[in-house]
Scaffold this motif. Sequence first.
Motif, short mmCIF file in Angstrom:
data_model
loop_
_atom_site.label_atom_id
_atom_site.label_comp_id
_atom_site.label_asym_id
_atom_site.label_seq_id
_atom_site.Cartn_x
_atom_site.Cartn_y
_atom_site.Cartn_z
N ASP A 87 4.28 17.69 -2.53
CA ASP A 87 3.68 17.00 -3.69
C ASP A 87 2.29 17.54 -4.03
O ASP A 87 1.90 17.56 -5.18
CB ASP A 87 3.57 15.49 -3.41
N SER A 140 0.86 3.61 -3.06
CA SER A 140 -0.27 4.46 -3.42
C SER A 140 -0.23 5.81 -2.71
O SER A 140 -1.00 6.70 -3.03
CB SER A 140 -1.59 3.75 -3.08
N LYS A 141 0.67 5.98 -1.74
CA LYS A 141 0.78 7.23 -0.99
C LYS A 141 1.83 8.12 -1.64
O LYS A 141 2.83 7.64 -2.16
CB LYS A 141 1.16 6.93 0.45
N PRO A 142 1.60 9.45 -1.59
CA PRO A 142 2.61 10.36 -2.15
C PRO A 142 3.95 10.20 -1.43
O PRO A 142 4.00 10.08 -0.21
CB PRO A 142 2.03 11.76 -1.90
N GLN A 143 5.00 10.16 -2.20
CA GLN A 143 6.34 10.01 -1.66
C GLN A 143 6.98 11.39 -1.53
O GLN A 143 6.71 12.28 -2.34
CB GLN A 143 7.18 9.13 -2.58
N GLU A 153 0.80 -1.23 0.00
CA GLU A 153 0.00 0.00 0.00
C GLU A 153 0.83 1.27 0.00
O GLU A 153 0.34 2.34 -0.37
CB GLU A 153 -0.93 0.00 1.21
N SER A 154 2.12 1.21 0.39
CA SER A 154 2.93 2.42 0.46
C SER A 154 3.15 3.04 -0.91
O SER A 154 3.42 4.24 -1.01
CB SER A 154 4.29 2.11 1.11
#
Length: 179
Positions: free
Chosen positions: A124, A113-116, A110-111
């Motif tokens: 971002d 799908s999160k903004p980096q 799932e990581s």
Amino acid sequence: MHVNRASLHSLEVADRFETDDSFEILLINHGEPTHVHLHVDDALSELASIEAPNHHVERESERRVRVTVHSHGSTFGKLKIATSYGAETRYVDVDIDEPIETEEPVQVDESLSKPQPRSDGRDDATGVSAVPWPLLALGLVAVALALVVAAWVGGTAAWLGAFVVVAAVAVATALAVGE
């Protein structure tokens, strides 16, 4: 493969070669300039080809010749190597195997799908640079010190110097935030 090492037109080659992909033949000439002819037999030619059959190798030099495996499969055949138009000829057994497919799964969690966080410091979501707090704090200390010194010393020159410091800090902060 060594050419002209033992004597003029001599060939020293491996008896056998195994591969599952394209490869290069390194022709190492230990003597006089010579021509080397390379040829794959019918069995090998179904899967592999040589970029050119005839190669001139300069005195005391090396030359690489690419053998391209252009389709998957397994075969066994012979690579013919001849120097100086057949003065010396050798054959190498070549075994081409089917490449082994390795199934290494790609782990996705799932990581992804999160903004980096961005390496350039921008947010971002907004695209605006994050405020460089240490730089801003240092700028405020410089402005406060310039105003205190101008008030203590007095005079036009001191206030003009304080104004230059305030303007420089304002420009540096705007450039740092706007990058």
